[in-house]
Design a protein around this motif. Structure first.
Motif, PDB file in Angstrom:
ATOM      1  N   ARG A  77       0.863  -1.135   0.038  1.00  0.00           N
ATOM      2  CA  ARG A  77       0.103   0.122   0.063  1.00  0.00           C
ATOM      3  C   ARG A  77       1.000   1.343  -0.015  1.00  0.00           C
ATOM      4  NH1 ARG A  77      -4.351   0.747   4.395  1.00  0.00           N
ATOM      5  NH2 ARG A  77      -2.520   0.236   5.899  1.00  0.00           N
ATOM      6  N   GLY A  81      -6.464  12.794  -0.268  1.00  0.00           N
ATOM      7  CA  GLY A  81      -6.476  11.325  -0.353  1.00  0.00           C
ATOM      8  C   GLY A  81      -6.991  10.678  -1.743  1.00  0.00           C
ATOM      9  N   THR A  82      -7.957  11.669  -2.293  1.00  0.00           N
ATOM     10  CA  THR A  82      -8.680  10.812  -3.542  1.00  0.00           C
ATOM     11  C   THR A  82      -8.642  12.095  -4.611  1.00  0.00           C
ATOM     12  OG1 THR A  82     -10.797  10.028  -3.962  1.00  0.00           O
ATOM     13  CG2 THR A  82     -10.972  11.751  -2.461  1.00  0.00           C
ATOM     14  N   ARG A 137      -5.118   3.735  -6.613  1.00  0.00           N
ATOM     15  CA  ARG A 137      -5.253   3.458  -5.081  1.00  0.00           C
ATOM     16  C   ARG A 137      -4.980   1.829  -5.290  1.00  0.00           C
ATOM     17  NH1 ARG A 137      -7.008   6.447  -1.194  1.00  0.00           N
ATOM     18  NH2 ARG A 137      -7.295   4.561   0.012  1.00  0.00           N
ATOM     19  N   THR A 138      -4.734   1.306  -6.402  1.00  0.00           N
ATOM     20  CA  THR A 138      -4.714  -0.357  -6.663  1.00  0.00           C
ATOM     21  C   THR A 138      -3.423  -0.330  -7.412  1.00  0.00           C
ATOM     22  OG1 THR A 138      -6.019  -0.420  -8.592  1.00  0.00           O
ATOM     23  CG2 THR A 138      -7.104  -0.719  -6.369  1.00  0.00           C
ATOM     24  N   ASP A 186     -15.257  10.097  -2.816  1.00  0.00           N
ATOM     25  CA  ASP A 186     -15.836   9.375  -1.392  1.00  0.00           C
ATOM     26  C   ASP A 186     -16.778  10.131  -0.842  1.00  0.00           C
ATOM     27  OD1 ASP A 186     -13.653   7.643  -2.023  1.00  0.00           O
ATOM     28  OD2 ASP A 186     -12.091   8.677  -0.645  1.00  0.00           O
ATOM     29  N   ASP A 231      -6.485   4.862   5.721  1.00  0.00           N
ATOM     30  CA  ASP A 231      -6.525   3.924   4.129  1.00  0.00           C
ATOM     31  C   ASP A 231      -7.151   4.945   3.285  1.00  0.00           C
ATOM     32  OD1 ASP A 231      -5.868   1.861   2.692  1.00  0.00           O
ATOM     33  OD2 ASP A 231      -8.178   1.734   2.506  1.00  0.00           O
ATOM     34  N   PRO A 242      -2.909   8.123   0.247  1.00  0.00           N
ATOM     35  CA  PRO A 242      -2.109   8.689  -0.818  1.00  0.00           C
ATOM     36  C   PRO A 242      -1.932  10.469  -0.407  1.00  0.00           C
ATOM     37  CG  PRO A 242      -4.093   7.664  -1.842  1.00  0.00           C
ATOM     38  CD  PRO A 242      -4.123   7.632  -0.377  1.00  0.00           C
ATOM     39  N   THR A 278       1.503   3.185   8.144  1.00  0.00           N
ATOM     40  CA  THR A 278       0.699   2.286   7.150  1.00  0.00           C
ATOM     41  C   THR A 278       0.890   0.825   7.489  1.00  0.00           C
ATOM     42  OG1 THR A 278       0.749   3.960   5.465  1.00  0.00           O
ATOM     43  CG2 THR A 278       0.224   2.331   4.745  1.00  0.00           C
ATOM     44  N   TRP A 322       1.154   4.104  -3.045  1.00  0.00           N
ATOM     45  CA  TRP A 322       0.710   5.466  -2.763  1.00  0.00           C
ATOM     46  C   TRP A 322       1.936   6.309  -3.194  1.00  0.00           C
ATOM     47  CZ3 TRP A 322      -1.676   4.241   2.712  1.00  0.00           C
ATOM     48  CH2 TRP A 322      -2.865   3.883   2.598  1.00  0.00           C
TER      49      TRP A 322
END
Length: 521
Positions: A13, A493-494, A28-29, A512, A216, A220, A201, A17
């Motif tokens: 993870r 983070g998004t 995120r993946t 989100d 989580d 990022p 993390t 990031w």
């Protein structure tokens, strides 16, 4: 080298990031990272020192590094002990070029001896700097109890994370992850934000609870942020409505910005879903924000507090690209196929607005991509933009257009300055531009970065015209026109999909949910 990924302590993870941030993409993946890199096309060289000291070297190799190596344009320079499982696990290429640093030809003896003389090392250990320094091996890691005793305390006996330092707290979190028992540390979330985010993390891997889930979600942004105070502000934002005690504790850390409210999944206040578009209400929606999700559902919240108000009844919900409210109170929707739909304000004659919307739609030379209603333009119609880089507005009964971007216009906002409309636009080209309808466009953009612009907003303030812009890698930047430096930069983070500005506040619609951030200017 394009990117350096220091592997010590890294989980998959954290590595994902970190790579995404340093490459300027949102991921995120591992699959999302691979897709973004494949689409970029250019060669990328990634250096990975200390692979054997990753939190789980085998997983890092199997889930991230080998898949990266399968991309033809990616090259890895990896440091690992020769013949180690980590080195042997890099099987995505049939043969790797190996540089064995124990061979003397890779180290200049004269320079090595000069370095030894400068640091008091043993030159006879040539060519190994470790042996020259007398480092026989890695020291035994310290335990949780020993490390916790080293954390200073405030006069009331509570831990003082600011006084402890990032390295000590990172070591404490690493030991806690190794020995278990993270619950006691999670009771004080400032112990997370003052520690090295990579170590946190790793320690929170597989943990449950709102703080671990918020870490989580914001990860990022947290691994990319060097300032503990800003990490505290980010984590606090993602915990609003989920853990009041953690929000209060994190609120004691002074930061340059502070979230006023937020709506996230499982929030005690409510959750509007992903926010694909935002609009400031007028008429019957005065004092409210309209939040549209990608599926076409629109909800309203109180603009000051974020308290949910109601849903907006639509004749036929459909996927939306944008929503705006005209000065006359008409709701104008832009669907996923580039079609405009106008919902008239109650008790008004919408014939003129319908005519204006039809004229804008008919004048476009490509599918419409964004829209925004702003004062200073005719009250019955918004400005719109299309996939070909043009912006359209209605003036004196005619539709006028200006080409401002190479490629699609991806964001549109505006404000009134000196009685005239000023529109801000962002594009696939990463540029943010300002112009007044009817005037010649400015040659240079106000701002530019590599990722596409995902949202813009503008507002006139006592200090001047303020423009907020978000890019697809998750960065939002606030800039006063004419100022050489940004007023504020933030990440949650998004990706940020929508923006609005109010005095001293920016509202960010994300994949989100939504948050209102006060920045005090």
């Amino acid at each position: 080298m394009h990117v350096v990924l220091p592997a010590p302590g890294m989980t998959v993870r954290a590595a994902l990031w970190t790579l995404a941030h340093r490459l300027g993409v949102a991921a995120r993946t591992p699959a999302e990272l691979l897709t973004a890199m494949a689409e970029s096309g250019g060669r990328t060289v990634i250096c990975v020192p200390g692979l054997d000291r990753a939190a789980d070297p085998g997983r890092l190799v199997g889930e991230l590094l080998n898949p990266l190596l399968r991309l033809s344009q990616v090259r890895l320079v990896v440091e690992a002990p020769d013949g180690s499982p980590e080195a042997l696990g890099l099987t995505a290429v049939p043969e790797a070029a190996v540089l064995d640093l124990d061979h003397p030809q890779w180290t200049d003896r004269a320079r090595f001896e000069a370095w030894c003389a400068a640091v008091g090392a043993d030159a006879a250990a040539y060519p190994s700097p470790g042996r020259a320094l007398g480092v026989a091996g890695r020291p035994e890691p310290r335990g949780v109890a020993e490390l916790a005793a080293l954390v200073p305390r405030t006069p009331d006996g509570t831990p003082d994370p600011a006084g402890a330092g990032e390295q000590l707290l990172a070591e404490l979190w690493t030991a806690t992850g190794r020995e278990g028992g993270t619950a006691q540390l999670l009771a004080d979330p400032t112990l997370l934000t003052y520690a090295g985010p990579v170590a946190v993390t790793a320690a929170l891997e597989g943990q449950a609870g709102p703080v671990a889930a918020a870490w989580d979600a914001a990860g990022p942004a947290l691994v990319a942020e060097p300032d503990p105070a800003i990490r505290a502000a980010v984590l606090r934002t993602r915990l609003i409505g989920l853990d009041d005690a953690a929000v209060a504790r994190l609120g004691t850390v002074a930061a340059p910005w502070r979230a006023a409210w937020g709506l996230w999944p499982d929030s005690s206040v409510g959750w509007p879903g992903p926010v694909a578009a935002l609009a400031v209400g007028a008429g019957r929606y005065a004092g409210q924000l309209l939040l549209a999700d990608p599926g076409g559902t629109i909800r309203t919240v109180d603009a000051a507090t974020g308290t949910p108000v109601a849903g907006v009844e639509l004749p036929s919900p459909k996927p939306l690209r944008g929503v705006t409210v005209t000065q006359d109170g008409h709701l104008v929707l832009l669907d996923a196929w580039g079609g405009l739909e106008l919902l008239p304000a109650e008790g008004t004659d919408a014939a003129q607005a319908q005519t204006a919307a039809a004229a804008l739609q008919g004048a476009a030379g490509a599918d419409l991509s964004v829209l925004h209603a702003v004062g200073g333009l005719p009250a019955e119609a918004p400005a719109v933009a299309d996939e070909a880089g043009r912006v359209y507005w209605r003036q004196g009964g005619q539709v006028l257009a200006e080409r401002l971007h190479q490629g699609p216009v991806t964001a549109l906002g505006g404000a009134v300055r000196g009685g005239r409309a000023v529109l801000a636009s962002g594009g696939l080209d990463g540029a943010v531009r300002l112009w007044s309808p009817g005037a010649a466009p400015v040659a240079e953009p106000l701002d530019r970065r590599d990722p596409l612009v995902s949202a813009v907003a503008a507002a006139e303030t006592p200090a001047g015209l303020l423009v907020a812009a978000a890019w697809a890698d998750g960065l939002t930047r606030l800039r006063l026109v004419g100022s050489p430096e940004p007023l504020l930069e933030l990440r949650l983070g998004t990706q940020v999909w929508a923006l609005t500005l109010a005095p001293g506040r920016v509202v960010l619609g994300t994949a989100d949910g939504v948050a209102a951030v006060d920045f005090g200017a």
